[in-house]
Motif scaffolding. Structure first.
Motif, PDB file in Angstrom:
ATOM      1  N   ALA A 130     102.412  42.737  88.591  1.00  0.00           N
ATOM      2  CA  ALA A 130     103.539  43.624  88.282  1.00  0.00           C
ATOM      3  C   ALA A 130     103.390  44.873  89.127  1.00  0.00           C
ATOM      4  N   ALA A 131     104.455  45.632  89.211  1.00  0.00           N
ATOM      5  CA  ALA A 131     104.404  46.876  89.978  1.00  0.00           C
ATOM      6  C   ALA A 131     103.368  47.817  89.363  1.00  0.00           C
ATOM      7  N   ALA A 132     102.587  48.439  90.226  1.00  0.00           N
ATOM      8  CA  ALA A 132     101.611  49.414  89.746  1.00  0.00           C
ATOM      9  C   ALA A 132     102.330  50.489  88.935  1.00  0.00           C
ATOM     10  N   GLY A 133     101.746  50.854  87.823  1.00  0.00           N
ATOM     11  CA  GLY A 133     102.346  51.867  86.972  1.00  0.00           C
ATOM     12  C   GLY A 133     103.181  51.298  85.852  1.00  0.00           C
ATOM     13  N   THR A 134     103.408  49.967  85.844  1.00  0.00           N
ATOM     14  CA  THR A 134     104.148  49.335  84.754  1.00  0.00           C
ATOM     15  C   THR A 134     103.404  49.557  83.439  1.00  0.00           C
ATOM     16  N   ASP A 135     104.153  49.925  82.395  1.00  0.00           N
ATOM     17  CA  ASP A 135     103.513  50.228  81.107  1.00  0.00           C
ATOM     18  C   ASP A 135     102.963  48.994  80.419  1.00  0.00           C
ATOM     19  N   GLU A 136     103.757  47.925  80.390  1.00  0.00           N
ATOM     20  CA  GLU A 136     103.422  46.801  79.513  1.00  0.00           C
ATOM     21  C   GLU A 136     104.107  45.529  80.015  1.00  0.00           C
ATOM     22  N   ILE A 137     103.462  44.380  79.728  1.00  0.00           N
ATOM     23  CA  ILE A 137     104.047  43.063  80.000  1.00  0.00           C
ATOM     24  C   ILE A 137     104.235  42.352  78.663  1.00  0.00           C
ATOM     25  N   ILE A 138     105.386  41.690  78.498  1.00  0.00           N
ATOM     26  CA  ILE A 138     105.657  40.916  77.283  1.00  0.00           C
ATOM     27  C   ILE A 138     105.921  39.470  77.690  1.00  0.00           C
ATOM     28  N   LEU A 139     105.249  38.537  77.012  1.00  0.00           N
ATOM     29  CA  LEU A 139     105.413  37.111  77.290  1.00  0.00           C
ATOM     30  C   LEU A 139     106.336  36.475  76.262  1.00  0.00           C
ATOM     31  N   TYR A 140     107.143  35.526  76.731  1.00  0.00           N
ATOM     32  CA  TYR A 140     108.096  34.854  75.845  1.00  0.00           C
ATOM     33  C   TYR A 140     108.098  33.345  76.086  1.00  0.00           C
ATOM     34  N   ASP A 183     102.693  35.586  70.578  1.00  0.00           N
ATOM     35  CA  ASP A 183     101.507  36.347  70.187  1.00  0.00           C
ATOM     36  C   ASP A 183     100.476  36.222  71.299  1.00  0.00           C
ATOM     37  N   THR A 184      99.915  37.327  71.719  1.00  0.00           N
ATOM     38  CA  THR A 184      98.940  37.328  72.808  1.00  0.00           C
ATOM     39  C   THR A 184      97.723  38.157  72.428  1.00  0.00           C
ATOM     40  N   SER A 185      96.671  37.947  73.184  1.00  0.00           N
ATOM     41  CA  SER A 185      95.485  38.804  73.066  1.00  0.00           C
ATOM     42  C   SER A 185      95.155  39.302  74.472  1.00  0.00           C
ATOM     43  N   PRO A 186      95.210  40.614  74.722  1.00  0.00           N
ATOM     44  CA  PRO A 186      95.512  41.669  73.763  1.00  0.00           C
ATOM     45  C   PRO A 186      96.981  41.649  73.331  1.00  0.00           C
ATOM     46  N   VAL A 187      97.243  42.310  72.202  1.00  0.00           N
ATOM     47  CA  VAL A 187      98.611  42.376  71.693  1.00  0.00           C
ATOM     48  C   VAL A 187      99.511  43.096  72.688  1.00  0.00           C
ATOM     49  N   THR A 188      99.016  44.195  73.246  1.00  0.00           N
ATOM     50  CA  THR A 188      99.740  44.936  74.285  1.00  0.00           C
ATOM     51  C   THR A 188      99.103  44.618  75.627  1.00  0.00           C
ATOM     52  N   THR A 229      95.567  36.047  76.835  1.00  0.00           N
ATOM     53  CA  THR A 229      95.355  34.688  76.335  1.00  0.00           C
ATOM     54  C   THR A 229      96.389  34.398  75.251  1.00  0.00           C
ATOM     55  N   VAL A 230      96.732  33.105  75.145  1.00  0.00           N
ATOM     56  CA  VAL A 230      97.777  32.652  74.233  1.00  0.00           C
ATOM     57  C   VAL A 230      97.236  31.484  73.414  1.00  0.00           C
ATOM     58  N   ASP A 231      97.381  31.557  72.105  1.00  0.00           N
ATOM     59  CA  ASP A 231      96.947  30.476  71.217  1.00  0.00           C
ATOM     60  C   ASP A 231      98.029  29.395  71.209  1.00  0.00           C
TER      61      ASP A 231
END
Length: 244
Positions: free
Chosen positions: A58-68, A79-84, A95-97
């Motif tokens: 992702a672009a440097a400086g991006t706050d967060e990534i969300i997986l769907y 649900d991921t680990s880490p949560v954020t 990681t994803v269960d």
């Protein structure tokens, strides 16, 4: 930098003379991340005892990534680990269960990601299609005590699997060699809740008299799961006395 919140202003120039600053306009830039493809080597998750890893950039400086999980236009957050999921030097990993409710431990799924900057979400990332097929379970004991002594009729093998599993295959296991058993039905299709059942003729060529280890695998499309638990059975069929 392709990520962040920025204030834009303008100046007019007449010859070499610059005006005062214009009004300020604050914008947020958040560009779509990228998911590394393949996931887990071949996009096939067959060992469900541990979470699988999804990584990307992702672009440097991006706050967060969300997986769907993506179905049509519908995105279901995973649900991921880490949560954020944070970005470090333009890279991210989580990681994803595979057994979580949204994935169900069986099926083919499209994963996408979005970057988040403050409350602003990016466009979707590239799509990565994965197949999840978790090992089934064979109920133990078989036939009450794992001893097959009546060979005039097939014995029943039952078990469980993830709901949505396409098929169960039963094998005789000798060392690392698996020999598929003939079953009835020939294609063991689990019920909606994942339970399954089949009968096995103890007199078939792969069996006969002796002690055998049975294992099962789940099948999703052309992808086979890891092996199930092992169940050891003993088959001893009644002899025949020649008469007279």
């Amino acid at each position: 930098n392709a990520a962040g919140t920025f204030v834009l202003v303008a100046q007019a120039k007449e010859g070499s003379t610059l005006s005062a600053n214009s009004n300020e306009v604050t914008i947020t830039i958040v560009c779509a991340p990228h998911i590394n493809d393949p996931i887990d080597g071949d996009n096939k998750i067959t060992d469900c005892t541990t979470p699988f890893t999804v990584s990307g950039t992702a672009a440097a400086g991006t706050d967060e990534i969300i997986l769907y999980k993506k179905v049509g236009a519908t995105l279901t957050k995973l649900d991921t680990s880490p949560v954020t999921i944070t970005v470090t030097n333009g890279a991210w990993s989580a990681t994803v269960d595979p057994t979580q409710v949204a994935l169900n431990a069986a099926g083919t799924f499209v994963l996408v990601a979005q970057a988040k900057e403050g409350s602003t979400l990016s466009a979707n990332s590239n799509e990565v299609t994965i197949t999840i097929v978790c090992a089934p379970h064979i109920n133990d004991p078989i036939d009450g005590d794992n001893k097959i002594t009546d060979c005039t009729s097939p014995f029943t093998v039952t078990g469980t699997s993830a709901p949505g599993t396409d098929q169960i295959i039963l094998y005789k296991k000798v060392g690392a060699t698996l020999t598929q058993l003939t079953t009835s039905p020939a294609t063991i299709a689990p019920a909606a809740d994942g339970t399954w059942s089949a009968t096995v003729d103890p007199t078939q060529a792969a069996l006969g008299a002796g002690t055998f280890v049975l294992v099962g695998q789940a099948k999703e499309g052309s992808t086979l799961s890891a092996k199930s638990n092992e169940v050891t059975i003993t088959i001893v069929c009644a002899p025949h006395i020649n008469d007279p």
